[in-house]
Design an enzyme around this catalytic site. Structure first.
Site, PDB file in Angstrom:
ATOM      1  N   HIS A 155      27.452  20.742  46.386  1.00  0.00           N
ATOM      2  CA  HIS A 155      27.537  20.108  47.708  1.00  0.00           C
ATOM      3  C   HIS A 155      27.627  21.118  48.837  1.00  0.00           C
ATOM      4  O   HIS A 155      28.093  20.796  49.928  1.00  0.00           O
ATOM      5  CB  HIS A 155      28.727  19.143  47.756  1.00  0.00           C
ATOM      6  CG  HIS A 155      28.495  17.888  46.981  1.00  0.00           C
ATOM      7  ND1 HIS A 155      29.510  17.011  46.640  1.00  0.00           N
ATOM      8  CD2 HIS A 155      27.356  17.350  46.476  1.00  0.00           C
ATOM      9  CE1 HIS A 155      29.004  15.998  45.957  1.00  0.00           C
ATOM     10  NE2 HIS A 155      27.700  16.180  45.846  1.00  0.00           N
ATOM     11  N   GLY A 178      39.889  52.422  12.072  1.00  0.00           N
ATOM     12  CA  GLY A 178      40.154  53.177  10.853  1.00  0.00           C
ATOM     13  C   GLY A 178      39.144  54.291  10.656  1.00  0.00           C
ATOM     14  O   GLY A 178      38.065  54.293  11.249  1.00  0.00           O
TER      15      GLY A 178
END
Length: 503
Positions: free
Chosen positions: A151, A305
């Protein structure tokens, strides 16, 4: 009633976010959190000028038109008022801030303000703004989000849709908006927040979709439940034959009427696939959205890791552990992030790729691999600053960090990996959930030991830390890791109340 539970909503909408099919439709209720006025308050003064009472009017579109008619058809005063009311500086908006932090790429709004834009900017995201049909011919490069101002926008007064004239011409002036929204309502899962479903243009779009589509897509709206218990209690406890009793009787009857009306509205919305999720207090809304955000973040997992020596593990069993972990995470619909660090990354990725191939899904939705930046292409020349940026970026984008093994050679001696310990520090700094698989030894065991000394700060690990430290069967250990993740994803509500208290 025909509403659905919060648990089902959280589960299903988070899945849509993960699948990149989620969209937001924001109404005035969202902007009120930041102090902006709703339609009724916007038009209150104008209604007085034309000797009408905004509280007695249900058709606010006509009210705006009446005011313009009284100005010989000029919208100048109305547009000036909108510019004044919607141009103040950004005020914190918890629901929108949380939504903007998620990977949601589509936002629709009937609001004139720039709350959505500001929240997107805070996340360092780029957006492509559509406020008129003319904007559809261009696309902003490298945009993360598209915002459709259905709008109009207060910064572009001519784009504002508010009067009966505006709505009457909407289908001719906003055809590309209508086409885009129609298509997305058929292909995306919308969350309507702060929206009242009173706009005739939007309702017409819903009706047209229902006319052409046999099976409408599922959408959700968050709505405060109308409850008569408080007013009923006051009414029953007030002495009979008093003016206060009569006043409360009117309020009580009105409340019962609104409850019945809400029941019909909820049922009617289901015709269009829109499921209502009730809250008892508007303060619950950021909690629900935060739960979705947490579930989405914890769906993204970083594997930290490195390994030059598997210690007590045979290379074969270690490879099975990491491959099955990668495979298990993908089968559970988690997204894995990792670097191709020796001894861990390739094994996890191998299992993940196997599961992705079986699911026949887009690899990028399930796996992110970042290799360390090199200078002149040589493995022993790592750009330190770029490396830190990459590592920070990987940790920031996930919710959970899993630590496996973690060793490296320094001056010819096998030691706990400094890089993995750095990942642990980053995970703490960014408040990530940490799962150290202590049974794999080295950095993972070291991190587990530190956590056990402060286990109350990691209470989500209390049930699992012992098994994570001692289990040596690859299948059992993978199951324990997956159980830990599921527990983390399910226990969030109490924690979130600390940030968004209901009282």
């Amino acid at each position: 009633m025909d509403d659905i539970s919060k648990e089902i909503f959280i589960r299903d909408y988070e899945k849509a976010v993960f699948q990149e099919s989620a969209a937001i439709f924001a109404g005035a209720g969202l902007s009120q959190n930041s102090g902006f006025v709703n339609w009724k308050e916007l038009l209150r003064e104008l209604a007085r000028e034309i000797k009408l009472d905004v509280d007695k009017e249900s058709d606010l579109i006509s009210l705006a038109q009446y005011f313009v008619n009284g100005r010989s058809g000029s919208k100048h005063e109305l547009l000036t008022l909108i510019l004044q009311k919607f141009s103040h500086n950004y005020v914190k908006n918890d629901p929108m801030d949380i939504l903007a932090s998620m990977p949601i790429k589509t936002y629709w709004t009937t609001n004139y303000d720039n709350i959505i834009e500001k929240c997107i900017e805070k996340q360092n995201k780029e957006y492509d703004l559509k406020i008129s049909d003319s904007n559809f011919s261009t696309t902003k490069e490298n945009s993360d989000v598209t915002i459709y101002k259905f709008h109009g926008d207060s910064r572009n007064p001519e784009s504002i849709v508010l009067t009966k004239d505006d709505y009457s011409s909407f289908h001719s002036t906003h055809q590309l908006f209508i086409n885009a929204l129609t298509g997305q309502l058929l292909t995306k899962t919308f969350l309507f927040i702060g929206y009242s479903f009173n706009d005739p243009d939007f309702l017409q779009i819903l009706s047209s979709i229902r006319a052409i589509a046999k099976n409408v897509r599922t959408h959700y709206c968050l709505t405060k439940r109308i409850d008569s218990s408080e007013i009923e209690k006051k009414y029953l406890n007030t002495p009979d034959n008093t003016s206060e009793k009569k006043k409360l009787k009117v309020e009580y009857d009105n409340c019962l009427y609104e409850m019945e009306k809400q029941r019909h509205i909820v049922k009617d919305l289901k015709r269009f696939g829109i499921n209502t999720v009730f809250v008892d207090d508007h303060k619950e809304i950021p909690i629900l959205i935060a739960q979705i955000q947490k579930k989405n973040a914890t769906r993204r997992i970083f594997i930290a890791g490195s390994c030059r020596d598997y210690g007590a593990w045979t290379e074969h069993d270690a490879a099975i552990l990491m491959s099955k972990l990668g495979e298990g995470l993908i089968k559970k619909d988690y997204h894995i992030s990792t670097g191709l660090i020796e001894g861990v990354g390739p094994q996890v990725v191998s299992g993940a790729l196997h599961a992705i191939a079986e699911k026949n899904v887009d690899l990028s939705k399930y796996l992110s691999i970042k290799t360390l930046p090199l200078i002149k292409g040589k493995a022993d020349h790592i750009d330190t600053e770029a490396k830190k940026m990459y590592q920070d970026d990987m940790i920031k984008k996930v919710g959970i960090v899993i630590f496996l093994f973690g060793n490296n050679f320094y001056d010819g001696q096998l030691q706990v990996s400094k890089g993995v310990l750095g990942d642990y520090s980053r995970a703490l700094e960014h408040n990530k959930y940490i799962i150290p698989v202590g049974a794999t030894g080295y950095a993972a065991k070291f991190i587990s030991g530190k956590i056990e000394l402060n286990i109350n700060n990691f209470h989500y690990l209390k049930k699992f830390i012992s098994r994570l430290n001692t289990e040596t069967d690859p299948d059992m250990l993978v199951n324990t890791i997956l159980e830990t993740i599921e527990y983390i994803r399910d226990f969030e509500y109490d924690n979130l109340l600390e940030f968004f208290p209901l009282s």
